[in-house]
Design an enzyme around this catalytic site. Structure first.
Site, mmCIF file in Angstrom:
data_model
loop_
_atom_site.group_PDB
_atom_site.id
_atom_site.type_symbol
_atom_site.label_atom_id
_atom_site.label_comp_id
_atom_site.label_asym_id
_atom_site.label_seq_id
_atom_site.Cartn_x
_atom_site.Cartn_y
_atom_site.Cartn_z
ATOM 1 N N HIS A 1 4.920 8.153 9.727
ATOM 2 C CA HIS A 1 6.006 7.534 8.759
ATOM 3 C C HIS A 1 7.331 7.638 9.479
ATOM 4 O O HIS A 1 8.260 7.906 8.520
ATOM 5 C CB HIS A 1 5.810 8.215 7.342
ATOM 6 C CG HIS A 1 4.983 7.601 6.444
ATOM 7 N ND1 HIS A 1 4.579 8.113 5.108
ATOM 8 C CD2 HIS A 1 4.115 6.651 6.656
ATOM 9 C CE1 HIS A 1 3.907 7.462 4.643
ATOM 10 N NE2 HIS A 1 3.214 6.528 5.540
ATOM 11 N N GLU B 1 0.678 -1.188 -0.024
ATOM 12 C CA GLU B 1 0.074 0.054 0.002
ATOM 13 C C GLU B 1 0.832 1.318 -0.149
ATOM 14 O O GLU B 1 0.473 2.284 -0.546
ATOM 15 C CB GLU B 1 -0.788 0.143 1.175
ATOM 16 C CG GLU B 1 -1.972 1.199 1.369
ATOM 17 C CD GLU B 1 -1.566 2.395 1.751
ATOM 18 O OE1 GLU B 1 -2.086 3.467 1.712
ATOM 19 O OE2 GLU B 1 -0.544 2.270 2.559
ATOM 20 N N GLU C 1 -7.305 2.020 8.157
ATOM 21 C CA GLU C 1 -5.945 2.776 7.808
ATOM 22 C C GLU C 1 -5.324 3.563 8.916
ATOM 23 O O GLU C 1 -5.818 3.700 10.018
ATOM 24 C CB GLU C 1 -6.253 3.795 6.789
ATOM 25 C CG GLU C 1 -5.418 3.174 5.221
ATOM 26 C CD GLU C 1 -3.966 3.281 5.410
ATOM 27 O OE1 GLU C 1 -3.223 3.471 6.266
ATOM 28 O OE2 GLU C 1 -3.530 2.847 4.297
#
Length: 971
Positions: free
Chosen positions: A316, A217, A243
């Protein structure tokens, strides 16, 4: 009765207490819900669902031990672990599985489960080729998804199954606890819950459930695109995608396709979200994507996108780990998913099964939560109809009401009706009803206060624009206090100088016109753009309209303006006759019977003498001693002033004694609480979503203006009451304003809890051996980070310029420490000195403009080809790739390590080769290395950056590969 009036009366103490209690309590509740996920359910509820939070948390700890992007070996370990856990769960529940291919009778066999390991290395699987953004990018990807199909009571051709999806890959710089590990372990528990036998409390599903754990993804949604090629992908028509775009907190409903599917989310015990986030995606304001896009656009499905969304500074990065998440966050996603999926799989209707075999079409939805408990879901066309109705009907009602009041001579607004007959010339009492007094106060206060907020936003943007990154609440408080102080000073100051009983009514009337314009804007956005984010405007408008209408109704309790009687108490306490008195021919010398009836009628009136002596008593005036004229009677220096009545507040108009004293409470309840809840929820969502986007290159002025706009909106409902709030509150707010203003202008905008994200990548020219380290970040800070904190850069040249990949950011590049992502060559030469064997390629040319390139890389399964001129035909990998000509970049992803690819390319025949020879860059072969788990050995430049970055900064990946090695050549 007097006590009741004192409590409900429109006086400073009552208004201040109610306003402060309402704002403090509601803001506190909204902040608590926003910051604190709900507690994990008790054992009884967990047993009811058949789930185990401790087991799920243990799974999460295993999944987040290492970074595991698609192009890394730990990714294979995660995949193996998930397969093992799923098989263990199915075995524990005594469920039969059917291997790795669809069997002909499996769809209708109740109680069975199919497990698909899609893409076992070395075996065929779901491969996909698609065109990327800009139509000049082609991607070839080999999927390694895991699919579990839990069959329902009815076959898929009668009732389509439901899809629930999450991705198990992480980025190369994040452990993936919330992106997307929490969703993955939630899905493991969902499989456990929905495959339980009836003896353990399980229930057979009416509809089947397709569980997808996709891989890739993070690299352009590759995993979901590969799933679209699998036969099972044709079965489900509805979906729930899980998500993560933050690192904890609550999972919010990011977006949904329609109202029909959104209603299932209402079953969640703690629903959370608003259509504003969905409209952000629809309007292109949110540029990131999720697998939701593939399910909707590629597969034509209808469904929901649920995700974590804050704090973005950990997204991230290495702080996306279990330590920065919580079991509360895990349960919020898992608990909501269980209830939503139970509702979806229990519905036997044909809403998602149209006769033509598609998912059908739903209605655009408007949805939002109330304190994380209630979750209204409305059709957008219903909101549009209500909006139009609210624009037309209240306008007509207000016009009719004002006409009726004017016709009955009771419209005190917009009228300076003269008293008939007027008071004596030497009286300082008012000669009119003073109905225009206060008409400009709200517009002036609104414009001045709002302009001050905008000015403060520009001021912060000039001196410290990124302060909102770590201190958004300080910015909120600064903007709120700015508006409050300016508006209060104007409204309270005007009330002190020229008091009027109409100030509150004018505030509501004029604010109603303001929200009327906003309603027209909402109608336009719904009609033209199908955006429902203005739902809260309807509530603001409705409350203000009701309050404005109440202000008109209050006037029905007043006397007709032409019937107001004026009594003058001069030297002889004579009555000043009314107009009716002259018309009836009554004698002017008749004494006032009302005055004679009072016990204190003959007492000399003072300034404290009540203006009104009863509900039907006339206005009266008392003599005021003018020292210039001595101590004589009226003729020797007394002037007439208006007496005061206990029912009249301050120096307001005397006729206001008949106005109801309690209606302000009803107006407050109509205009403040619900409005704060709805707008406050939107404001917090917007603040959390945008406050840290400056690290991605977003305009901070736009963010600050958004904060300022909602600060104004949150205080607007209080404006009609502001002039009654005591100065103590404003004095306290002023102190806060001074503190937050100074802080916002001088404070350092980052902290260890809110680190500035900078983006890393290293590129190597494998022909020359030259390597460059790139660090991309906010233009105000990235130069400083590179020059002051990175040891290998000190004393060396480096180049900083605007970055092309991330607009708004700045890229600094320097010659860095060579990477060692490929194992040492057999010759024993250190790889940092010899890159020749990192990439292998072979070119076979033909005379008709075609060439076949065979390429591959060591210790990688991701490469790409870059062309300085677009291809004339689609590239071919074994089979033709239809419909993708004009490619300038071809990305290649393999499920096998170091297997390589063979690509056939075609250019236009007869093109001029001389330009190609000059450029020497006809084709560039690039391979990627994305494993950041052993950076000290393999990517020492990244290790150096992680080690020496200041405590207020943190590294993230710039692109799919942490290291990119390239070889240019001519064809």
């Amino acid at each position: 009765m007097t006590r009741v009036k004192s409590i409900l009366g429109f006086n400073p103490l009552s208004v201040t207490l109610l306003a402060v209690i309402t704002y403090v309590s509601l803001f506190s509740a909204l902040l608590y819900i926003d910051r604190q996920p709900p507690a994990v359910a008790k054992k009884g509820e967990l047993d009811y669902w058949g789930v185990d939070i401790e087991e799920a948390w243990s799974d999460l700890e295993v999944l987040t031990r290492e970074f595991h992007p698609y192009n890394s070996r730990p990714n294979d370990d995660v995949r193996a672990y998930l397969l093992e856990r799923i098989q263990e769960i199915l075995s524990r529940n005594g469920v039969a599985g059917f291997g790795n291919e669809l069997h002909s009778s499996g769809y209708g066999y109740s109680g069975t489960v199919d497990l698909f390991d899609d893409g076992i290395p070395g075996k065929p699987g779901s491969n996909v080729t698609f065109v990327g953004a800009g139509q000049d990018l082609t991607v070839y990807f080999e999927g390694t998804n895991i699919i579990v199909y839990i069959h329902g009571e009815l076959p898929a051709n009668e009732l389509s199954p439901v899809l629930v999806s999450a991705h198990y890959d992480s980025v190369s710089t994040g452990y993936g606890a919330t992106d997307d590990g929490t969703a993955v372990v939630s899905i493991l528990q969902i499989i456990k819950s929905f495959t339980r036998p009836e003896s353990q409390g399980g229930k057979r599903l009416k509809r089947g459930l397709v569980v997808l754990l996709n891989n890739g993804e993070e690299d352009y949604l590759n995993g979901a695109r590969a799933f679209a090629m699998h036969p099972v992908a044709k079965l489900p028509h509805s979906f729930l995608n899980l998500e993560g775009a933050g690192a904890g907190g609550r999972a919010t409903l990011f977006r949904s396709t329609d109202a029909e599917v959104t209603k299932y989310y209402k079953k969640a015990k703690r629903p959370f979200g608003t259509i504003v986030s969905g409209d952000g995606f629809k309007a292109g304001l949110i540029r990131s994507g999720t697998d939701y896009t593939v399910f909707v656009e590629n597969l034509g499905m209808r469904g929901l996108d649920v995700a974590f969304y804050q704090p973005r500074s950990r997204y991230h990065t290495t702080e996306d780990d279990a330590r920065h998440s919580s079991k509360r966050s895990l349960w919020h996603m898992l608990g909501g998913s269980l209830a939503t999926l139970r509702a979806m799989t229990s519905d036997t209707g044909k809403v998602f099964d149209s006769p033509n075999g598609s998912a059908g079409e739903g209605h655009d939805a408007v949805w939002f939560d109330l304190f994380g408990r209630a979750f209204p879901v409305l059709h957008l066309h219903t909101i549009f109809a209500i909006t139009i109705t609210l624009i037309v009907v209240p306008f007509v009602v207000m016009v009719v009401a004002m006409w009726a009041l004017g016709h009955s001579d009771k419209l005190y607004f917009f009228s300076n009706t003269a008293y008939t007959p007027p008071p004596p010339e030497d009286s300082i009492a008012s000669r009119t009803t003073q109905g225009w007094r206060g008409v400009l106060r709200f517009p002036v206060a609104f414009v001045a206060a709002s302009a001050s907020v905008v000015g403060m936003a520009f001021l912060i943007h000039k001196f410290n624009p990124m302060v909102v990154y770590s201190s958004q609440y300080s910015v909120w408080i600064c903007f709120l206090s700015t508006w409050w102080i300016i508006a209060w000073v104007i409204l309270r100051g005007a009330d002190a100088v020229r008091p009027t009983a109409l100030a509150r009514g004018y505030g509501f009337l004029e604010q109603w016109l303001l929200w009327l314009l906003a309603m027209i804007g909402v109608a336009v956005t719904i009609g033209e753009s199908h955006l429902g984010s203005g739902y809260w405007v309807l509530v603001f408008y409705s409350g203000i309209f009701i309050s404005a209408f109440i202000s008109l109704l209050e006037m029905t309790a007043l006397q007709r303006k032409s019937e107001i009687k004026i009594v003058v108490s001069g030297g002889g306490d004579q009555t000043y006759p009314s107009e009716e008195h002259f018309q009836t021919g009554a004698s002017e010398n008749v004494s006032n019977p009302v005055v004679n009836e009072d016990d204190d009628a003959n007492e000399h009136a003072t300034e404290e003498t009540p203006l009104f002596r009863g509900p039907n008593r006339p206005l009266s005036f008392a003599p005021h001693r003018n020292p210039r004229f001595g101590n004589g009677d009226h003729e020797s220096g007394d002037i007439l002033v208006e007496e005061k009545d206990e029912a009249v507040y301050g120096g307001e108009q005397g006729w206001s004694k008949d106005l109801p004293s309690w209606t302000w409470v009803l107006q407050f309840l109509m205009t403040v609480p619900l409005q704060l809840v709805l707008a406050g929820s939107v404001a917090l969502l917007m603040g959390n979503a945008l406050a840290q986007t400056g690290a991605d290159g977003s305009s901070m002025l736009t963010v600050l203006l958004g904060f300022g706009t909602f600060s104004i909106i949150l205080l607007l409902p209080l404006a009609p009451f502001l002039h009654r709030i005591t100065y103590h509150v404003t004095l306290f707010i002023f102190v806060i304003f001074v503190g937050t203003s100074i802080y916002n202008l001088v404070a350092f905008p980052f902290s260890p809890d809110a680190r500035l994200k900078v983006y890393f990548q290293q590129t190597v020219d494998l022909q020359t051996g030259e390597n460059n380290v790139h660090l991309v970040g906010h233009p105000d800070y990235v130069d400083r980070i590179v020059s002051e904190y990175i040891p290998s850069v000190k004393g060396k040249a480096y180049l900083c310029q605007a970055d092309k990949l991330k607009p708004g950011l700045r890229r600094c590049s320097w010659k860095g420490i060579a990477p060692r992502v490929v194992p040492q060559a057999p010759s024993g030469v250190p790889p940092e000195h010899d890159f020749s064997d990192w990439i292998s390629y072979n070119v076979t040319k033909t005379g008709d403009g075609k060439a076949t390139i065979t390429l591959g890389g060591r210790n990688t399964r991701a490469c790409k080809l870059l062309f300085n001129k677009p291809l004339a035909k689609s590239p071919t990998l074994g089979d033709p790739i239809p419909g993708f000509p004009n490619t300038r970049e071809l990305r290649l992803w393999s499920r096998d390590w170091e297997r390589g690819w063979s690509v056939e390319l075609t250019w236009e025949k007869g093109e001029d080769r001389r330009e190609d020879e000059k450029s020497n860059s006809r084709v560039i072969v690039v391979c990627l290395w994305s494993d950041g788990n052993k950076v000290s050995d393999e990517i020492p430049a990244l290790h150096e950056i992680r080690r020496y970055l200041p405590v207020w900064a943190i590294a993230s990946k710039l692109a799919d590969g942490l290291v990119e090695g390239s070889v240019p050549f001519m064809i």
